[in-house]
Structures are given as C-alpha cells and as structure tokens.
Write a protein that holds these residues in place. Structure first.
Motif, PDB file in Angstrom:
ATOM      1  N   SER A  77       0.637  -1.247   0.064  1.00 49.80           N
ATOM      2  CA  SER A  77       0.058  -0.222  -0.272  1.00 49.80           C
ATOM      3  C   SER A  77       0.774   1.245   0.231  1.00 49.80           C
ATOM      4  O   SER A  77       1.727   1.313   0.827  1.00 49.80           O
ATOM      5  CB  SER A  77      -0.814   0.208   1.263  1.00 49.80           C
ATOM      6  OG  SER A  77      -1.635   1.361   1.396  1.00 49.80           O
ATOM      7  N   LYS A  79      -0.087   4.180   0.864  1.00 49.83           N
ATOM      8  CA  LYS A  79      -0.442   4.797   2.046  1.00 49.83           C
ATOM      9  C   LYS A  79       0.463   4.494   3.508  1.00 49.83           C
ATOM     10  O   LYS A  79       0.587   5.228   3.992  1.00 49.83           O
ATOM     11  CB  LYS A  79      -1.915   4.923   2.458  1.00 49.83           C
ATOM     12  CG  LYS A  79      -2.526   5.356   1.224  1.00 49.83           C
ATOM     13  CD  LYS A  79      -4.137   5.208   1.434  1.00 49.83           C
ATOM     14  CE  LYS A  79      -5.069   5.649   0.442  1.00 49.83           C
ATOM     15  NZ  LYS A  79      -6.501   5.502   0.816  1.00 49.83           N
ATOM     16  N   ASP A 149       0.715   2.429  -5.392  1.00 48.65           N
ATOM     17  CA  ASP A 149       0.635   1.014  -4.855  1.00 48.65           C
ATOM     18  C   ASP A 149       1.470   0.016  -5.858  1.00 48.65           C
ATOM     19  O   ASP A 149       1.807   0.191  -7.071  1.00 48.65           O
ATOM     20  CB  ASP A 149      -0.865   0.785  -5.191  1.00 48.65           C
ATOM     21  CG  ASP A 149      -1.704   1.378  -4.149  1.00 48.65           C
ATOM     22  OD1 ASP A 149      -1.298   1.554  -2.677  1.00 48.65           O
ATOM     23  OD2 ASP A 149      -2.907   1.928  -4.485  1.00 48.65           O
TER      24      ASP A 149
END
Length: 260
Positions: A77, A79, A149
């Motif tokens: 991910s 993030k 990603d």
C-alpha cells in the motif's frame, strides 16, 4: 525431527564463533581509539560478555528504528509505504554515525537535522489528519511524493542468471562489511564514552589502565586529565599495581577522527 536437531546443532556451533568474532571486532575498535596494537588483544569469556552486552545495547536503537522502517517500506500500500520516506535520511545518518564511532560532528549534525525533518513531517501529517483523516492525508502525501501502490506479481518461472548471483554476493559482502565497521565503531565509541579508570603512578607519571588482556594491562599516559598518546604495557605482577587509585577522567580521549 532430524532437520530440527541439525538446524539447532548448527546454530549452537556457529554462535560461539560469531560471539568471538563480534568481540574481536569490538576490541579492535576500542584499541584504535587508544592507538595500541591488535597484537595485545586476547578474547576471554569476561571480555566476550562485556563486548556483546555493549554491542547489543548500543545497536538496540538502530535495530528498533530499522525494524519500523523496513516494516513500512515493504508494504504494498502506498499509504503505508510513504510513511517510511521521512525515515530514510535518519536511517543513513544513523548508519554513518555508528561507522564513525559516534565522534563525527558533521554526522551528528546531519542526524539531528534529519530527525528534525522527520518530526516536522509527522507534525504536519498529524495536524492535517485532525480534519481530513489519516487515509486521505497519507493518500495525498503519497501522491505528492509520487509513491504508487505496488502491484502483486506472481512467482517467476525464470531461473536466476549469473548476474543475479553476482548482485546477491555483492549485497551480502556489502552488508557484512557494514556490520563489521559498525561493530568496530561501537568499540571506538565506547572507548570515548568511558570516564572511570584505575590509575597507577610510575616515576611521577600517571597512567590509566584502559584494558586488560591475559597477563598484562594496557595503560595510557595521563597529562592534565587527558590522554597524552603514550601507551605502556604493564605486567599484572608489576609492583606498580600495589598502589592503584580510582579516577574520573571526562573526555579522556581527545575528540576528532573522521569527518570532523
């Protein structure tokens, strides 16, 4: 069951050798700080325990920081992975700090700056997350930094080529050299941090006992509470040891080596 026994037996056989090597490298760094020859170094059980405790204790902050960095950077991910970016500069600064024996003014300054940058980045993210939430804030931060990603790729049927083995070998060699220089740096740093010494007097000259190997002590000359760069080898049966005193010598070794 046999595989488990073989594996455990291998680990038990390797650990003493590894402990000896780590202790030897640590003592080499310690010897470099005072400038005496490696010839005098002898590793016994007591010295090995002290060296291992020092290495583990000093390495602990780096291990914790590296674990957090690697945990974040390996995520698919964006993030999560983007949170590792501000940690990149402190990681490199810490590695060089260990290599230089913690005595480099420039590296200490770079580490401080990188930690301030990390703290400032986290403060900004915390402030934005109060209103927008962590998901959006980390997503925006990842977009701004160009982090995407990571696509999950299945295993490749293609075998490893010669260049792949060369890259792997070079990586392993680089990692081993990095660890060696870091352990040596810890020994160097411990010598600089030491403040409590046993001292003896020889013809009006004060000597600080800085190391003990086998049947001899390594003594460093003292002038005005500082190391005067003179090394003396004192047998453990010497009459000089009949009058030992304790002394606190702050900053006994003059600072200054690499990158100062």
């Amino acid at each position: 069951m046999k595989k488990v026994i073989d594996r455990d037996g291998f680990i038990l056989a390797v650990l003493p050798v590894l402990a000896f090597v780590v202790s030897l490298i640590f003592e080499m760094g310690y010897a470099d700080a005072f400038g005496y020859d490696y010839f005098f170094i002898e590793i016994d059980l007591k010295g090995m325990v002290v060296a291992l405790v020092c290495v583990i204790f000093v390495l602990l902050p780096l291990i914790i920081f590296l674990y957090a960095f690697l945990y974040l950077i390996q995520s698919d991910s964006r993030k999560v992975r983007v949170a590792a970016l501000p940690m990149l500069y402190p990681v490199f600064s810490m590695l060089f700090l260990y290599i230089t024996g913690f005595q480099s003014t420039i590296i200490n300054g770079l580490l401080l700056i990188s930690l301030c940058f990390l703290g400032w980045t986290l403060l900004k993210l915390f402030y934005k997350a109060r209103t927008n939430g962590w998901t959006q804030v980390l997503g925006d931060y990842a977009h701004a930094e160009g982090v995407k990603d990571r696509a999950k790729v299945g295993g490749s049927d293609k075998g490893l080529m010669l260049k792949d083995y060369i890259y792997m070998a070079l990586t392993i060699i680089a990692f081993i050299l990095l660890v060696v220089f870091m352990i040596r740096g810890i020994g160097f740093g411990v010598a600089h941090w030491k403040t409590s010494y046993s001292t003896v007097n020889r013809d009006g000259e004060e000597l600080a006992l800085v190391a003990s190997y086998g049947d001899v002590f390594i003594a460093a000359g003292v002038y005005d509470d500082k190391f005067n760069s003179k090394i003396t080898v004192i047998p453990k049966d010497s009459d000089l040891l009949k009058d030992i005193k304790s002394a606190r010598l702050d900053n006994f070794i003059s600072s200054g080596l690499w990158f100062r």
